[in-house]
Structure formats: C-alpha cells, structure tokens
Design an enzyme around this catalytic site. Structure first.
Site, short mmCIF file in Angstrom:
data_model
loop_
_atom_site.label_atom_id
_atom_site.label_comp_id
_atom_site.label_asym_id
_atom_site.label_seq_id
_atom_site.Cartn_x
_atom_site.Cartn_y
_atom_site.Cartn_z
N LYS A 188 40.59 51.10 35.37
CA LYS A 188 41.56 50.16 35.95
C LYS A 188 42.87 50.25 35.17
CE LYS A 188 41.49 45.46 35.33
NZ LYS A 188 42.85 44.92 35.14
N ASP A 193 45.62 47.87 39.52
CA ASP A 193 45.54 46.40 39.58
C ASP A 193 46.94 45.81 39.40
OD1 ASP A 193 44.70 43.74 39.35
OD2 ASP A 193 43.95 43.99 37.30
N LYS A 198 48.31 43.52 41.80
CA LYS A 198 48.30 42.17 42.40
C LYS A 198 49.60 41.82 43.13
CE LYS A 198 45.08 40.18 38.98
NZ LYS A 198 45.02 41.17 37.90
N ASP A 250 54.39 39.12 47.96
CA ASP A 250 55.80 38.98 48.35
C ASP A 250 55.82 38.81 49.87
OD1 ASP A 250 58.69 39.27 48.50
OD2 ASP A 250 58.60 40.39 46.63
N THR A 262 40.73 33.62 37.81
CA THR A 262 39.71 32.90 37.03
C THR A 262 40.36 32.01 35.96
OG1 THR A 262 39.42 34.95 35.79
CG2 THR A 262 37.73 34.41 37.39
N ARG A 290 37.47 44.61 27.00
CA ARG A 290 37.22 44.60 25.56
C ARG A 290 35.80 44.92 25.11
NH1 ARG A 290 40.39 39.11 25.34
NH2 ARG A 290 39.50 39.19 27.44
O1 C5P Z 1 38.64 42.48 28.26
P1 C5P Z 1 38.03 41.87 29.47
O2 C5P Z 1 36.64 42.42 29.80
O3 C5P Z 1 38.07 40.36 29.47
O4 C5P Z 1 38.98 42.39 30.65
C1 C5P Z 1 38.86 41.93 31.97
C2 C5P Z 1 39.90 42.58 32.83
O5 C5P Z 1 39.82 42.03 34.13
C3 C5P Z 1 41.34 42.36 32.36
O6 C5P Z 1 42.09 43.53 32.71
C4 C5P Z 1 41.80 41.17 33.16
O7 C5P Z 1 43.19 41.18 33.39
C5 C5P Z 1 41.05 41.41 34.49
N1 C5P Z 1 40.86 40.21 35.30
C6 C5P Z 1 40.15 39.10 34.85
N2 C5P Z 1 40.00 38.01 35.68
C7 C5P Z 1 40.52 38.01 36.92
C8 C5P Z 1 41.23 39.14 37.38
C9 C5P Z 1 41.38 40.24 36.53
O8 C5P Z 1 39.65 39.08 33.74
N3 C5P Z 1 40.34 36.98 37.72
#
Ligand code: C5P
Length: 232
Positions: free
Chosen positions: A32, A59, A61, A64, A119, A211
């Site tokens: 991603k 990604d 998003k 507009d 979220t 992460r």
């Molecule tokens: O590091 P981590 O596993 O928390 O990363 C989750 C990824 O998913 C990040 O790139 C974050 O921006 C994305 N994301 C999220 N919640 C959402 C939409 C996207 O955590 N509702």
C-alpha cells in the site's frame, strides 16, 4: 482476487521504501502506498514499485466534486495500480464519476474501494462535528451500500465490520481491513484491533498491516506470519 496481506509502506522516502522492500529478496508482497510516500516522491514511486513486480493499493482517499475526481482518477488509471480508493462521503454521484474516470479505454480498471467512516472517527465526533446522529455501524453499512449502488468493488472497514458489510452488500463485495495486530504485539495508536487469524474468521478479504511488519526486527518473518495466519 483472493485473500491477501497488504503491507502499508508508510515511509517518507523512496530510499527507505526500497531498503525495506529489498529485504524480501525474491518475494513480491502486495503493498500500500499512502499519501505520505506519494506526496514525497510523486507518481515515479508507483512506477518503480510496479516495475519490481509488486501489486499496489494506492491509498489516496480522493474526495472532491465529481468532475474533479473523475479527471484525477483518469490520471491515476494510467499508473496501472491494482487498487485505489476514495471517500464514500463524497456521494454516489462522486463515486460513479470516479469509476468512469478510472476505467481505461480498453474497459479494464483497478479495483475501486470506498472509505466509509475513518476508524479515527468516534460516535461522539461524528455526532458533534459532522451532525450525523445515526449509530456509527449503521453509517458504515449505509455508506458501503452507497458504494455498491455506485458500482464500486468494496470498502475499507474495521475487521469487526467485515461480516456485516458482506451480509448487506454480498460476499463478492471486497472488505479491506486495517487495524491488525499480532496477539503478542504492540497495539500502538490503533483502537479496535484484530489478529490476522481473527480477521480471517471475520471474513476480511485483505488485511492492511503496517507497523507490525515495518517495525519488526525481522519484517520478512512478520510478513510470513501474517500470511500463515490470514491466508493459511
Ligand atoms: O501501522 P498500522 O498497521 O497501524 O497501519 C495501518 C495502515 O492502514 C496505515 O497506513 C493507516 O493509514 C491505514 N488505515 C487505518 N485505518 C483506516 C484507514 C487506513 O489504519 N480506517
């Protein structure tokens, strides 16, 4: 497309990203690319990662007026990514325009999925800041249904919502779910977290993992653990 693990490459530069991807040697995980990396490096980062043989979820998003989103999607369609997204709150008209823009002259296009409610948005913030008084779950399902009406392929949602989205929109409607953590891992800033194995049980089609893989001592082993738990 089948079930897969998508690695969130939340890095600030191409250099860091390639250093990370080089660890995977022969493997080509689905990745991603989010706003941070795309705004830092521009479309060349997408072309370079694609040329290395990875599938890409771009990604960005989009949100507009329909005409602007349609034209922006037409530009993105030339990048040959596998999946991209927009905000369902842009309305059905915006989502329809996006789909039109994203569809290439030969009729092919990347998967287009919608963000329902982020979220990071709580019930309280949604009510007070956005004046949306319905229960958050219902709003997510309503937005998912709007995306389906517009002809989109699926939504980004929490793993706990994936089953309900499938019930409302059908099993073929794709659910892409972030907020994944190993049972013995750090939660970080995510709130409603699920293990890869639980996300599988809940019916997620794709998990987005950042992460727990990118910050792991052994990212390749962490990725393989995700795949083993989620894909089996
Ligand atoms: O590091 P981590 O596993 O928390 O990363 C989750 C990824 O998913 C990040 O790139 C974050 O921006 C994305 N994301 C999220 N919640 C959402 C939409 C996207 O955590 N509702």
């Amino acid at each position: 497309m089948g079930k897969d693990v998508i690695i969130a490459c939340d890095f600030a530069s191409a250099e860091e990203t390639f250093k990370f991807l080089d660890k995977f040697e022969g493997k080509k995980p689905f990745v991603k690319i989010g706003m941070e990396l795309y705004y830092a490096e521009g479309p060349s980062i997408v072309r370079e990662i694609k040329a290395r043989g990875h599938k890409i979820f771009l990604d960005l998003k989009l949100h507009d007026i329909p005409n602007t989103v349609k034209k922006a999607m037409a530009v993105l369609s030339r990048l040959d990514v596998d999946m991209t997204n927009l905000h369902a709150s842009g309305t059905i008209a915006m989502m329809e325009a996006a789909l039109e823009g994203l569809t290439r002259p030969d009729g092919t296009r990347p998967l287009l999925i919608a963000v329902t409610q982020l979220t990071s948005t709580s019930q309280e913030r949604m009510e007070n800041d956005l004046l949306i008084k319905e229960p958050l779950d219902e709003v997510v399902l309503h937005y998912a249904n709007n995306a389906k009406i517009a002809g989109l392929d699926g939504v980004v949602c929490a793993p706990l919502e994936a089953g309900k989205v499938h019930d409302r929109c059908g099993n073929g409607f794709v659910t892409v779910t972030p907020g994944v953590r190993f049972a013995d891992g750090d939660v970080g800033d995510q709130v409603r977290v699920t293990t890869p194995a639980r996300a599988k049980e809940l019916g997620s089609d794709y998990i987005v993992v950042g992460r727990p893989i990118t910050a792991a001592a052994d990212p390749v082993a962490a990725y393989e653990r995700c795949v083993a738990e989620f894909v089996g």
